[in-house]
Write a protein that holds these residues in place. Sequence first.
Motif, PDB file in Angstrom:
ATOM      1  N   LEU A  92       0.841  -1.179   0.000  1.00  0.00           N
ATOM      2  CA  LEU A  92       0.000   0.000   0.000  1.00  0.00           C
ATOM      3  C   LEU A  92       0.883   1.239   0.000  1.00  0.00           C
ATOM      4  N   LEU A  93       0.646   2.130  -0.949  1.00  0.00           N
ATOM      5  CA  LEU A  93       1.247   3.465  -0.880  1.00  0.00           C
ATOM      6  C   LEU A  93       0.329   4.245   0.050  1.00  0.00           C
ATOM      7  N   ALA A  94       0.722   4.372   1.319  1.00  0.00           N
ATOM      8  CA  ALA A  94      -0.137   4.975   2.343  1.00  0.00           C
ATOM      9  C   ALA A  94      -0.174   6.494   2.218  1.00  0.00           C
TER      10      ALA A  94
ATOM     11  N   THR B  85       3.276  -2.833   3.811  1.00  0.00           N
ATOM     12  CA  THR B  85       3.008  -4.165   3.272  1.00  0.00           C
ATOM     13  C   THR B  85       1.982  -4.860   4.161  1.00  0.00           C
ATOM     14  N   GLN B  86       1.200  -5.740   3.552  1.00  0.00           N
ATOM     15  CA  GLN B  86       0.206  -6.471   4.330  1.00  0.00           C
ATOM     16  C   GLN B  86       0.893  -7.298   5.412  1.00  0.00           C
TER      17      GLN B  86
ATOM     18  N   GLU C  12      -4.581  -0.259   9.873  1.00  0.00           N
ATOM     19  CA  GLU C  12      -5.693  -0.982   9.260  1.00  0.00           C
ATOM     20  C   GLU C  12      -6.422  -0.042   8.316  1.00  0.00           C
ATOM     21  N   LEU C  13      -6.659  -0.523   7.093  1.00  0.00           N
ATOM     22  CA  LEU C  13      -7.419   0.226   6.099  1.00  0.00           C
ATOM     23  C   LEU C  13      -8.292  -0.755   5.327  1.00  0.00           C
ATOM     24  N   ASN C  14      -9.586  -0.479   5.292  1.00  0.00           N
ATOM     25  CA  ASN C  14     -10.545  -1.334   4.587  1.00  0.00           C
ATOM     26  C   ASN C  14     -10.457  -2.807   5.010  1.00  0.00           C
ATOM     27  N   GLY C  15     -10.260  -3.035   6.314  1.00  0.00           N
ATOM     28  CA  GLY C  15     -10.228  -4.393   6.850  1.00  0.00           C
ATOM     29  C   GLY C  15      -8.915  -5.135   6.644  1.00  0.00           C
ATOM     30  N   ILE C  16      -7.902  -4.493   6.072  1.00  0.00           N
ATOM     31  CA  ILE C  16      -6.596  -5.132   5.843  1.00  0.00           C
ATOM     32  C   ILE C  16      -5.562  -4.447   6.741  1.00  0.00           C
ATOM     33  N   ARG C  17      -4.714  -5.263   7.393  1.00  0.00           N
ATOM     34  CA  ARG C  17      -3.679  -4.732   8.288  1.00  0.00           C
ATOM     35  C   ARG C  17      -2.359  -4.608   7.537  1.00  0.00           C
ATOM     36  N   TYR C  18      -1.613  -3.567   7.878  1.00  0.00           N
ATOM     37  CA  TYR C  18      -0.342  -3.261   7.212  1.00  0.00           C
ATOM     38  C   TYR C  18       0.733  -2.912   8.229  1.00  0.00           C
TER      39      TYR C  18
END
Length: 157
Positions: free
Chosen positions: A50-52, A121-122, A129-135
């Motif tokens: 993810l490019l946060a 990265t996941q 956490e963004l849209n239910g995915i942890r990074y």
Amino acid sequence: MSASKIEQLKQHLQSALYQGRMLAKPEQFDCWIEGGRIEPSSKTIHGNGLLAARFYYSGVISINPCAAPAALICAFASIWLQKNGGKYDSSDIEFSADVNDDNTNEVELTIDQLCENIELTQSDNGPFELNGIRYDFGDQSLWIAEAFTLHGEVSRA
């Protein structure tokens, strides 16, 4: 872990040699960030990354004292920026030199805008956490000081 672009340029200038001579002693260099701005993003990269955000800032390098000619410092800095600057980085460098004495100057280089991507990265246990995915942080995004100096005073009551 990789250093910020302004730190990388400072390291380049610290190690630069011209006709066997350094521009200045390594301890005479300093750098810092001014006017940072964060632009949020949520772009998927590298499959599971993810490019946060993008971090935009002005970068400043100071060399004091410095006896090297201004044109020499400018040439090293300009070539580095042309090779290492990115799409969102300024292409020019502001330069100033204040005379210390007959042999040295205090030199300051300012790059109006540098951009650093904050990549994640996941990760099942990641703190973000963004849209239910942890990074969690990727190797390129987290800057950790290799050394620092703490100045302080001890007072006894």
